[in-house]
Design a protein around this motif. Sequence first.
Motif, mmCIF file in Angstrom:
data_model
loop_
_atom_site.group_PDB
_atom_site.id
_atom_site.type_symbol
_atom_site.label_atom_id
_atom_site.label_comp_id
_atom_site.label_asym_id
_atom_site.label_seq_id
_atom_site.Cartn_x
_atom_site.Cartn_y
_atom_site.Cartn_z
ATOM 1 N N PHE A 59 36.009 -28.465 -65.759
ATOM 2 C CA PHE A 59 37.051 -28.572 -64.736
ATOM 3 C C PHE A 59 37.020 -27.296 -63.891
ATOM 4 C CE2 PHE A 59 39.052 -26.455 -68.324
ATOM 5 C CZ PHE A 59 39.848 -25.467 -67.750
ATOM 6 N N ILE A 60 37.547 -27.424 -62.668
ATOM 7 C CA ILE A 60 37.577 -26.288 -61.742
ATOM 8 C C ILE A 60 39.009 -26.115 -61.251
ATOM 9 C CG2 ILE A 60 36.779 -25.430 -59.479
ATOM 10 C CD1 ILE A 60 34.479 -25.473 -61.422
ATOM 11 N N GLN A 61 39.515 -24.893 -61.273
ATOM 12 C CA GLN A 61 40.818 -24.592 -60.667
ATOM 13 C C GLN A 61 40.566 -23.583 -59.548
ATOM 14 O OE1 GLN A 61 42.803 -23.505 -64.405
ATOM 15 N NE2 GLN A 61 44.097 -25.299 -64.192
ATOM 16 N N THR A 62 41.171 -23.820 -58.387
ATOM 17 C CA THR A 62 40.845 -22.950 -57.255
ATOM 18 C C THR A 62 41.886 -21.857 -57.067
ATOM 19 O OG1 THR A 62 42.042 -24.036 -55.445
ATOM 20 C CG2 THR A 62 39.907 -24.993 -56.080
ATOM 21 N N GLN A 63 41.487 -20.870 -56.283
ATOM 22 C CA GLN A 63 42.412 -19.829 -55.819
ATOM 23 C C GLN A 63 43.528 -20.501 -55.009
ATOM 24 O OE1 GLN A 63 44.026 -17.122 -55.883
ATOM 25 N NE2 GLN A 63 42.470 -15.606 -55.370
ATOM 26 N N ILE A 64 44.645 -19.788 -54.846
ATOM 27 C CA ILE A 64 45.797 -20.342 -54.131
ATOM 28 C C ILE A 64 45.412 -20.722 -52.694
ATOM 29 C CG2 ILE A 64 48.140 -19.896 -53.339
ATOM 30 C CD1 ILE A 64 48.322 -17.772 -55.573
ATOM 31 N N VAL A 65 45.758 -21.953 -52.310
ATOM 32 C CA VAL A 65 45.452 -22.430 -50.957
ATOM 33 C C VAL A 65 46.652 -22.151 -50.043
ATOM 34 C CG1 VAL A 65 44.832 -24.423 -49.550
ATOM 35 C CG2 VAL A 65 44.071 -24.316 -51.934
ATOM 36 N N TYR A 66 46.455 -21.296 -49.060
ATOM 37 C CA TYR A 66 47.430 -21.155 -47.969
ATOM 38 C C TYR A 66 46.792 -21.606 -46.664
ATOM 39 C CZ TYR A 66 50.525 -18.587 -51.088
ATOM 40 O OH TYR A 66 51.335 -18.240 -52.126
ATOM 41 N N ASN A 67 45.467 -21.336 -46.548
ATOM 42 C CA ASN A 67 44.724 -21.747 -45.364
ATOM 43 C C ASN A 67 44.094 -23.123 -45.647
ATOM 44 O OD1 ASN A 67 42.992 -22.105 -43.246
ATOM 45 N ND2 ASN A 67 42.136 -20.040 -43.302
ATOM 46 N N VAL A 68 44.857 -24.174 -45.303
ATOM 47 C CA VAL A 68 44.414 -25.537 -45.658
ATOM 48 C C VAL A 68 43.160 -25.928 -44.874
ATOM 49 C CG1 VAL A 68 45.143 -27.937 -45.903
ATOM 50 C CG2 VAL A 68 46.811 -26.123 -46.193
ATOM 51 N N ASP A 69 43.038 -25.432 -43.629
ATOM 52 C CA ASP A 69 41.864 -25.778 -42.818
ATOM 53 C C ASP A 69 40.579 -25.318 -43.498
ATOM 54 O OD1 ASP A 69 43.545 -26.835 -40.965
ATOM 55 O OD2 ASP A 69 43.687 -24.980 -39.802
ATOM 56 N N ARG A 70 40.596 -24.061 -43.956
ATOM 57 C CA ARG A 70 39.419 -23.521 -44.633
ATOM 58 C C ARG A 70 39.131 -24.341 -45.901
ATOM 59 N NH1 ARG A 70 36.504 -19.304 -43.123
ATOM 60 N NH2 ARG A 70 38.155 -17.757 -43.130
ATOM 61 N N PHE A 71 40.193 -24.739 -46.610
ATOM 62 C CA PHE A 71 40.015 -25.506 -47.843
ATOM 63 C C PHE A 71 39.415 -26.883 -47.544
ATOM 64 C CE2 PHE A 71 41.436 -28.034 -51.525
ATOM 65 C CZ PHE A 71 40.908 -27.256 -52.531
ATOM 66 N N GLU A 72 39.835 -27.476 -46.417
ATOM 67 C CA GLU A 72 39.273 -28.785 -46.035
ATOM 68 C C GLU A 72 37.771 -28.679 -45.801
ATOM 69 O OE1 GLU A 72 41.745 -29.948 -42.767
ATOM 70 O OE2 GLU A 72 43.046 -31.163 -44.052
ATOM 71 N N GLU A 73 37.345 -27.587 -45.118
ATOM 72 C CA GLU A 73 35.907 -27.374 -44.891
ATOM 73 C C GLU A 73 35.169 -27.243 -46.210
ATOM 74 O OE1 GLU A 73 35.287 -23.925 -42.408
ATOM 75 O OE2 GLU A 73 36.782 -24.658 -40.994
ATOM 76 N N PHE A 74 35.775 -26.468 -47.112
ATOM 77 C CA PHE A 74 35.177 -26.253 -48.435
ATOM 78 C C PHE A 74 35.002 -27.583 -49.167
ATOM 79 C CE2 PHE A 74 36.249 -25.739 -52.989
ATOM 80 C CZ PHE A 74 35.212 -24.927 -53.419
ATOM 81 N N MET A 75 36.069 -28.403 -49.151
ATOM 82 C CA MET A 75 36.016 -29.672 -49.884
ATOM 83 C C MET A 75 35.019 -30.642 -49.245
ATOM 84 S SD MET A 75 37.639 -29.625 -52.669
ATOM 85 C CE MET A 75 37.580 -31.368 -53.085
ATOM 86 N N ALA A 76 34.892 -30.572 -47.908
ATOM 87 C CA ALA A 76 33.924 -31.448 -47.237
ATOM 88 C C ALA A 76 32.516 -31.138 -47.741
ATOM 89 C CB ALA A 76 34.006 -31.256 -45.723
ATOM 90 N N ARG A 77 32.218 -29.850 -47.847
ATOM 91 C CA ARG A 77 30.894 -29.437 -48.331
ATOM 92 C C ARG A 77 30.719 -29.821 -49.806
ATOM 93 N NH1 ARG A 77 26.147 -29.014 -48.193
ATOM 94 N NH2 ARG A 77 24.936 -27.145 -48.591
ATOM 95 N N VAL A 78 31.809 -29.656 -50.586
ATOM 96 C CA VAL A 78 31.773 -30.029 -52.002
ATOM 97 C C VAL A 78 31.461 -31.522 -52.150
ATOM 98 C CG1 VAL A 78 33.304 -30.415 -53.985
ATOM 99 C CG2 VAL A 78 33.222 -28.170 -52.922
ATOM 100 N N ARG A 79 32.063 -32.337 -51.283
ATOM 101 C CA ARG A 79 31.810 -33.782 -51.341
ATOM 102 C C ARG A 79 30.379 -34.101 -50.931
ATOM 103 N NH1 ARG A 79 36.889 -33.902 -48.991
ATOM 104 N NH2 ARG A 79 36.018 -34.399 -46.954
ATOM 105 N N ASP A 80 29.886 -33.379 -49.888
ATOM 106 C CA ASP A 80 28.496 -33.578 -49.460
ATOM 107 C C ASP A 80 27.534 -33.328 -50.611
ATOM 108 O OD1 ASP A 80 29.220 -34.201 -46.950
ATOM 109 O OD2 ASP A 80 28.786 -32.233 -46.061
#
Lengths: 142, 329
Positions: free
Chosen positions: B190-211
């Motif tokens: 399992f993976i737990q992430t650092q606190i998300v405040y910048n949701v835009d940056r997190f969306e980019e990260f997750m898009a790449r993770v899904r790719d």
Amino acid sequence: MTTALENLPPAIAWFGRLLRRYPRAGRQLNRAAAPFENLTKVLMFGCNMCGQCILHETGMTCPMNCPKTLRDGPCGGVRMNGHCEVKPEMMCVWVKAERRSRWLPWREEILRVQEPLDWRLKGSSAILNMFSGPLLDERGRP
Amino acid sequence: MSAPHPAYGRFEQALRSGRPVVTCEVRSADGADPAAVRKRARLVRDWVDAVNVPDNTGGVVHASPWASCAILAQEGIDPIVHMTCRDRNRMALQSDLLGANLLGIRNVLCLTGDHMIHGDQPETKPVYDVDSIQLVAIATKLAREGKYLSGREVKPPPNLFPGAAANPFAPPYEYRPLRVGKKVDAGARFIQTQIVYNVDRFEEFMARVRDLGIDRRVPILAGVAPIRSVKAAQFMRDQVPGMEVPDPLIRRMAAAGDAKARREEEGIRICVEIIERLKKIPGLAGFHLMPIEWESAVAEICRQSGLRPATSPPAAGSSASPVSPLLNP
């Protein structure tokens, strides 16, 4: 390190076997060679002589310069400007490694999970260690 | 060990259920009173599937996290112990993994560890014998192969559920999703992430993770935390490396004023809004709440955002510990 041994050219593999057959001579040669390796790699890559070189997998950036000596990638504390959290004046080793590895034909190597470091080999010649495997004396010293 | 308690392995069951999983962080004891840990545990127990206990966060000494985790297990909670490479060499790590498992702790979050330079004892010798990914591999080897790092057999092998952390908000940004993949390669479950405040940056990260298909290999829990005051937000932005707190959030906290009730209400509202945005991101398995020393906020955040544990909470007064409680509440 075992994978490196398997892929060596025959002449070098033979040399490695020779060193393993005469481990005392191998250790002496290693001790003699280490300063030369140190000199060149310190000047070129800021090497720390861990004795188990993975420079080619880390974009020719020595990961042992990381204050946490991370060999598997950057920690979560890299500053927004790409600098180290412990030494703010220093660029993160892994930010450099990632950038430089993009230029290398074998850039996927940076994704390999590294074995834990053998701290006994610190200060010995990584090139000879790669040829012969670690040659330790009865007291476990290189 | 006798028959395992239903709460033992509840976290893994929750991740398997397919429903959004909720975990939260409870700080380890900062004194020699187990009742303090119990009190915090009871504040969050009914709202989450598992509870993390951090390991000397920020380089400030607290009780050993596995000790607090053992108390959580007695409270019927499935604990997730944080284990950092900062203070232990590979021998201590292996013995702590095994020791924690003896006390009924199987979930381990493997971390490199905040450097002591940020704490109150910066003169300490850093250990960093292995790194977090190697620690994941060590835990995996103990559990799957039943072997210590030396190759010697562990009989019986511990039942460990190792996980790892991800920080999408620190450079090199392009490498962060690949690093998650590397952690999964090493055995992270399992993976737990650092606190998300910048949701835009997190969306980019997750898009790449899904790719990369990583979200199908491992459940990812997004870290969220309420901001308690402007000062706390500015501290996180300026003093905690690897944290990104966008200025609009800080301005909102400033606009809420100095009154405690008002600013806490605003902090929780911001947190709930972030959760609502994160819910729309595909590939997330749940949320990890990090109410830094503010455990009472967990219930309020869950109530407002509709987050519920994926598994039903254990009966009141039950214990997930294989060890009979020495210190009764």
